[in-house]
Design an enzyme around this catalytic site. Structure first.
Site, PDB file in Angstrom:
ATOM      1  CE  LYS A  24      -4.540  -1.008   0.825  1.00 19.58           C
ATOM      2  NZ  LYS A  24      -4.715  -2.736   0.021  1.00 19.58           N
ATOM      3  CE  LYS A  58      -7.617 -12.016  -6.513  1.00 19.57           C
ATOM      4  NZ  LYS A  58      -8.749 -11.371  -6.990  1.00 19.57           N
ATOM      5  CE  LYS A 106     -14.542  -6.425  -3.941  1.00 23.66           C
ATOM      6  NZ  LYS A 106     -14.145  -7.688  -3.522  1.00 23.66           N
TER       7      LYS A 106
HETATM    8  P1  ATP Z   1      -9.764  -6.142  -4.299  1.00 24.15           P
HETATM    9  O1  ATP Z   1      -9.421  -6.055  -5.642  1.00 24.15           O
HETATM   10  O2  ATP Z   1      -9.975  -5.130  -4.097  1.00 24.15           O
HETATM   11  O3  ATP Z   1      -8.546  -7.742  -3.598  1.00 24.15           O
HETATM   12  P2  ATP Z   1     -11.097  -9.100  -4.934  1.00 24.15           P
HETATM   13  O4  ATP Z   1     -12.214  -9.607  -5.685  1.00 24.15           O
HETATM   14  O5  ATP Z   1      -9.840 -10.171  -5.478  1.00 24.15           O
HETATM   15  O6  ATP Z   1     -10.582  -7.638  -4.400  1.00 24.15           O
HETATM   16  P3  ATP Z   1     -11.326  -9.545  -2.170  1.00 24.15           P
HETATM   17  O7  ATP Z   1     -12.428  -9.493  -1.502  1.00 24.15           O
HETATM   18  O8  ATP Z   1      -9.895  -9.823  -2.315  1.00 24.15           O
HETATM   19  O9  ATP Z   1     -12.051  -9.820  -3.565  1.00 24.15           O
HETATM   20  O10 ATP Z   1     -12.036 -10.687  -2.244  1.00 24.15           O
HETATM   21  C1  ATP Z   1     -12.880 -11.962  -1.542  1.00 24.15           C
HETATM   22  C2  ATP Z   1     -13.123 -13.637  -1.205  1.00 24.15           C
HETATM   23  O11 ATP Z   1     -13.425 -13.375  -2.855  1.00 24.15           O
HETATM   24  C3  ATP Z   1     -11.781 -14.068  -0.843  1.00 24.15           C
HETATM   25  O12 ATP Z   1     -11.485 -15.122   0.200  1.00 24.15           O
HETATM   26  C4  ATP Z   1     -10.600 -14.517  -1.859  1.00 24.15           C
HETATM   27  O13 ATP Z   1      -9.802 -15.297  -2.063  1.00 24.15           O
HETATM   28  C5  ATP Z   1     -12.350 -15.298  -2.853  1.00 24.15           C
HETATM   29  N1  ATP Z   1     -11.704 -14.691  -4.096  1.00 24.15           N
HETATM   30  C6  ATP Z   1     -11.108 -12.672  -4.853  1.00 24.15           C
HETATM   31  N2  ATP Z   1     -10.633 -13.204  -6.432  1.00 24.15           N
HETATM   32  C7  ATP Z   1     -10.932 -14.975  -6.508  1.00 24.15           C
HETATM   33  C8  ATP Z   1     -11.077 -16.296  -7.570  1.00 24.15           C
HETATM   34  N3  ATP Z   1     -10.892 -15.120  -8.553  1.00 24.15           N
HETATM   35  N4  ATP Z   1     -11.311 -16.856  -7.525  1.00 24.15           N
HETATM   36  C9  ATP Z   1     -12.020 -17.146  -6.395  1.00 24.15           C
HETATM   37  N5  ATP Z   1     -11.279 -16.721  -5.041  1.00 24.15           N
HETATM   38  C10 ATP Z   1     -11.303 -14.882  -5.042  1.00 24.15           C
HETATM   39 MG    MG Z   2      -8.208  -9.364  -3.391  1.00 22.39          MG
END
Ligand code: ATP
Ligand code: MG
Length: 329
Positions: free
Chosen positions: A111, A194, A197
């Site tokens: 960060k 992956k 968000k």
């Molecule tokens: P950010 O980009 O803000 O990190 P994110 O889309 O990665 O957001 P998180 O809030 O970090 O989502 O993750 C919430 C949950 O969803 C966690 O348990 C994470 O492991 C799971 N997760 C996120 N993206 C994936 C993915 N592409 N495949 C499987 N599990 C995921």
């Molecule tokens: Mg994440």
């Protein structure tokens, strides 16, 4: 019985990765363990301070969790800021958290590197607040992704240190909850690793059928196989990986065969994928809409959730106060 805690920051809508990687497993887990799910609005403020949208985002995530099958009569689902005891426990734990160990966490350094103009104290003490979330319920297990393992390790350090310093056996050493073979990673449709968000490549649980079709039809592929059994390019491999999550074994076998024999038409592959995603998403989306519009139901869920959460948090905080020497007159 295991006590499991999981939190999510309200910073946007949930996507297929969140669903297959986490939420769907939580729905199963709630029947096997005492589960607490919370919406981490305090945590969101370390990076997102937008009073106009925070409440809306909390409502979105809450509706999405409920729509996906989290049952508020079985699990406890609450909003973090409805249980401000977490702030007190965080403060008390911070007395024994060393600045050096907080500065060394990978997520903090990340960060700082990405956002050198907003290195706020909340970012530094993020792992202390997270430890407080977990230890408030004396959770034995926490489902975490790779990026959170170091934070959970710190939670164990804080718990052990507290127990040692005060000569008590009060806090458990919370372990990562492992979904094992059930843990799938959903890739993006842009040919990258992956769906996420931050990656801005999500198919959201709230997306309409039309939006899903558009997103899938834009998926990155290649010019097609020219020799039998040629290896898959990243984009095409990603399509098959998502198919593994949403399509029937027959469908997957059919398209794998077409690929192997160089007869595949990516347009057909994508059309099928879009329809199979819609089969999963459409019923969830309809429930999200219904739940989101049911203000009185949502109000009741968060009120009951906060009340259930406070049963364990009140006990923990008063015990920690007593152990640390804060006594009533
Ligand atoms: P950010 O980009 O803000 O990190 P994110 O889309 O990665 O957001 P998180 O809030 O970090 O989502 O993750 C919430 C949950 O969803 C966690 O348990 C994470 O492991 C799971 N997760 C996120 N993206 C994936 C993915 N592409 N495949 C499987 N599990 C995921
Ligand atoms: Mg994440």
């Amino acid at each position: 019985m295991d006590i499991v805690l999981s939190g999510i920051r309200p910073t946007g809508q949930l996507h297929l990765g969140n669903y297959f990687g986490a939420l769907r497993n939580f729905v199963r887990m709630q029947y096997d363990a005492k589960c607490y799910f919370f919406i981490a609005d305090y945590h969101a403020m370390t990076t997102h301070t937008d009073p106009a949208h925070l409440h809306d985002h909390v409502k979105t995530i809450l509706s999405e969790y409920l729509a996906a099958g989290i049952n508020p009569d079985i699990a406890t689902i609450y909003v973090q800021s409805d249980v401000p005891q977490v702030a007190e426990l965080s403060l008390l734990l911070s007395m024994h958290a060393y600045v050096g160990e907080l500065e060394r966490t990978a997520s903090f350094k990340d960060k700082v590197r990405k956002n050198p103009n907003n290195v706020n104290a909340g970012l530094l003490t993020y792992p202390v607040l997270m430890a407080a979330d977990i230890l408030l319920h004396r959770a034995t297990h926490v489902p975490v992704g790779k990026d959170q393992e170091q934070h959970l390790e710190l939670t164990r350090v804080f718990a052990r240190r507290f127990n040692n310093m005060y000569g008590v056996d009060f806090f458990p050493e919370s372990q990562p909850y492992n979904f094992g073979a059930d843990l799938v990673k959903i890739p993006g449709l842009d040919g990258t690793g992956k769906m996420g968000k931050s990656e801005n490549n999500g198919i959201f649980l709230a997306d309409s059928d039309e939006v899903i079709r558009k997103k899938v039809m834009r998926a990155v592929t290649d010019t097609g196989p020219t020799e039998p059994n040629s290896p898959l390019s990243d984009g095409v491999a990603n399509i098959f990986t998502i198919m593994e999550a949403v399509s029937s074994p027959d469908t997957i076998a059919y398209f794998r065969e077409k690929y192997a024999t160089c007869e595949i038409r990516y347009g057909d592959l994508k059309k099928q994928l879009a329809e199979d995603i819609i089969k999963v998403v459409a019923p969830i989306r309809e429930r999200i809409e219904a739940i989101r519009n049911d203000e009185s139901y949502l109000r009741r869920v968060v009120r009951d959730g906060a009340e259930k959460a406070r049963e364990s948090t009140d006990r923990t905080v008063s015990e920690v106060r007593r152990i640390m020497g804060i006594r009533p007159f």
